[in-house]
Motif scaffolding. Structure first.
Motif, mmCIF file in Angstrom:
data_model
loop_
_atom_site.group_PDB
_atom_site.id
_atom_site.type_symbol
_atom_site.label_atom_id
_atom_site.label_comp_id
_atom_site.label_asym_id
_atom_site.label_seq_id
_atom_site.Cartn_x
_atom_site.Cartn_y
_atom_site.Cartn_z
ATOM 1 N N ASN A 30 22.476 54.913 61.194
ATOM 2 C CA ASN A 30 22.079 54.826 59.787
ATOM 3 C C ASN A 30 22.517 56.102 59.083
ATOM 4 O O ASN A 30 22.201 57.196 59.502
ATOM 5 C CB ASN A 30 20.567 54.642 59.674
ATOM 6 C CG ASN A 30 20.127 53.277 60.146
ATOM 7 O OD1 ASN A 30 20.849 52.301 60.035
ATOM 8 N ND2 ASN A 30 18.933 53.205 60.703
ATOM 9 N N ASP A 31 23.249 55.947 57.978
ATOM 10 C CA ASP A 31 23.803 57.110 57.300
ATOM 11 C C ASP A 31 23.028 57.519 56.053
ATOM 12 O O ASP A 31 23.485 58.334 55.280
ATOM 13 C CB ASP A 31 25.266 56.852 56.940
ATOM 14 C CG ASP A 31 25.433 55.731 55.924
ATOM 15 O OD1 ASP A 31 24.441 55.061 55.592
ATOM 16 O OD2 ASP A 31 26.563 55.534 55.455
ATOM 17 N N ALA A 61 21.578 40.066 54.011
ATOM 18 C CA ALA A 61 21.195 39.276 55.185
ATOM 19 C C ALA A 61 20.167 40.074 55.974
ATOM 20 O O ALA A 61 20.340 41.275 56.203
ATOM 21 C CB ALA A 61 22.405 38.976 56.059
ATOM 22 N N ILE A 62 19.091 39.396 56.387
ATOM 23 C CA ILE A 62 18.034 40.028 57.167
ATOM 24 C C ILE A 62 17.912 39.250 58.472
ATOM 25 O O ILE A 62 17.700 38.039 58.452
ATOM 26 C CB ILE A 62 16.690 40.007 56.418
ATOM 27 C CG1 ILE A 62 16.830 40.693 55.057
ATOM 28 C CG2 ILE A 62 15.597 40.673 57.255
ATOM 29 C CD1 ILE A 62 15.627 40.487 54.149
ATOM 30 N N THR A 63 18.053 39.946 59.604
ATOM 31 C CA THR A 63 17.934 39.303 60.908
ATOM 32 C C THR A 63 17.076 40.160 61.827
ATOM 33 O O THR A 63 16.902 41.359 61.587
ATOM 34 C CB THR A 63 19.317 39.098 61.567
ATOM 35 O OG1 THR A 63 19.965 40.367 61.697
ATOM 36 C CG2 THR A 63 20.192 38.154 60.767
ATOM 37 N N VAL A 64 16.548 39.538 62.867
ATOM 38 C CA VAL A 64 15.857 40.259 63.935
ATOM 39 C C VAL A 64 16.670 40.022 65.195
ATOM 40 O O VAL A 64 16.863 38.886 65.615
ATOM 41 C CB VAL A 64 14.403 39.782 64.120
ATOM 42 C CG1 VAL A 64 13.743 40.514 65.276
ATOM 43 C CG2 VAL A 64 13.609 39.986 62.831
ATOM 44 N N VAL A 70 17.367 44.078 61.272
ATOM 45 C CA VAL A 70 18.657 44.536 60.760
ATOM 46 C C VAL A 70 18.839 43.967 59.358
ATOM 47 O O VAL A 70 18.738 42.753 59.153
ATOM 48 C CB VAL A 70 19.821 44.085 61.673
ATOM 49 C CG1 VAL A 70 21.155 44.577 61.121
ATOM 50 C CG2 VAL A 70 19.618 44.584 63.098
ATOM 51 N N VAL A 71 19.085 44.850 58.402
ATOM 52 C CA VAL A 71 19.351 44.448 57.024
ATOM 53 C C VAL A 71 20.796 44.818 56.725
ATOM 54 O O VAL A 71 21.194 45.980 56.890
ATOM 55 C CB VAL A 71 18.401 45.159 56.032
ATOM 56 C CG1 VAL A 71 18.677 44.701 54.603
ATOM 57 C CG2 VAL A 71 16.948 44.927 56.409
ATOM 58 N N GLN A 93 29.263 48.325 51.460
ATOM 59 C CA GLN A 93 28.484 47.539 52.407
ATOM 60 C C GLN A 93 27.626 48.477 53.239
ATOM 61 O O GLN A 93 27.931 49.662 53.381
ATOM 62 C CB GLN A 93 29.386 46.683 53.287
ATOM 63 C CG GLN A 93 30.254 47.448 54.257
ATOM 64 C CD GLN A 93 31.146 46.513 55.054
ATOM 65 O OE1 GLN A 93 31.399 45.389 54.670
ATOM 66 N NE2 GLN A 93 31.646 46.992 56.166
ATOM 67 N N PHE A 94 26.547 47.935 53.796
ATOM 68 C CA PHE A 94 25.661 48.762 54.600
ATOM 69 C C PHE A 94 25.013 47.932 55.696
ATOM 70 O O PHE A 94 25.005 46.705 55.650
ATOM 71 C CB PHE A 94 24.576 49.417 53.728
ATOM 72 C CG PHE A 94 23.564 48.445 53.176
ATOM 73 C CD1 PHE A 94 22.438 48.089 53.904
ATOM 74 C CD2 PHE A 94 23.739 47.880 51.919
ATOM 75 C CE1 PHE A 94 21.516 47.190 53.387
ATOM 76 C CE2 PHE A 94 22.827 46.983 51.398
ATOM 77 C CZ PHE A 94 21.707 46.641 52.139
ATOM 78 N N GLN A 95 24.495 48.641 56.673
ATOM 79 C CA GLN A 95 23.647 48.052 57.709
ATOM 80 C C GLN A 95 22.552 49.055 58.011
ATOM 81 O O GLN A 95 22.826 50.204 58.344
ATOM 82 C CB GLN A 95 24.445 47.757 58.983
ATOM 83 C CG GLN A 95 23.555 47.218 60.095
ATOM 84 C CD GLN A 95 24.351 46.783 61.313
ATOM 85 O OE1 GLN A 95 25.338 46.082 61.185
ATOM 86 N NE2 GLN A 95 23.918 47.213 62.484
ATOM 87 N N ARG A 96 21.320 48.638 57.873
ATOM 88 C CA ARG A 96 20.159 49.498 58.116
ATOM 89 C C ARG A 96 19.322 48.820 59.198
ATOM 90 O O ARG A 96 19.014 47.636 59.101
ATOM 91 C CB ARG A 96 19.386 49.667 56.811
ATOM 92 C CG ARG A 96 18.070 50.340 56.890
ATOM 93 C CD ARG A 96 18.114 51.806 57.105
ATOM 94 N NE ARG A 96 18.734 52.577 56.040
ATOM 95 C CZ ARG A 96 18.960 53.879 56.162
ATOM 96 N NH1 ARG A 96 18.609 54.500 57.246
ATOM 97 N NH2 ARG A 96 19.527 54.533 55.200
#
Length: 137
Positions: A30-31, A61-64, A70-71, A93-96
């Motif tokens: 995570n940045d 998109a929200i996943t488990v 993960v968002v 784009q991002f991934q958190r």
């Protein structure tokens, strides 16, 4: 003095998985974008709020995945030819990722005023008492 790893401490039996979880959490990458808040909304519930201004519902998109929330966000490409004199609004784009403890479940997700709210609920753990019979050897 020898430093013991968490999973090898003599009083913590079977916690090797916790040590792997800590290592995996450190590698999420995570940045800092997008910024977020985590608040406790009751004794057994939490809310994660991410600042996602400019992202539509379809861009998120929200996943488990393996006990990890993960968002992901990816804005659709604009076909128009826009010329920016200054571009200071991040639209990348991002991934958190957020590691969830056992018993924590993802509830509702809502988006309002550029903020994505994700509600989490922790179930009451079952109390287990087990009596072990002692046999003569």
């Amino acid at each position: 003095m020898t430093k013991l790893a968490l999973g090898t401490h003599p009083f913590l039996l079977g916690f090797e998985q916790l040590e792997r979880l800590v290592e995996r959490t450190a590698k999420t990458g995570n940045d800092g974008y997008p910024p977020y808040n985590i608040e406790q909304t009751s004794e057994r519930s939490y809310r994660i709020t991410l600042a996602v201004a400019g992202f539509a519902e379809d861009d998120l998109a929200i996943t488990v995945e393996d006990s990890t929330l993960v968002v992901r966000g990816r804005q659709s490409e604009e076909n128009g030819e826009r010329v920016f004199l200054h571009r200071g609004i991040a639209g990348r784009q991002f991934q958190r990722s957020f590691v969830l403890a056992e018993g924590v479940e993802v509830g509702a997700a809502t988006i309002e005023n550029g903020l994505l709210h994700i509600d989490l609920n922790r179930s009451e753990p079952d109390r287990v008492i087990q009596t072990i019979q002692i046999r003569k050897g």
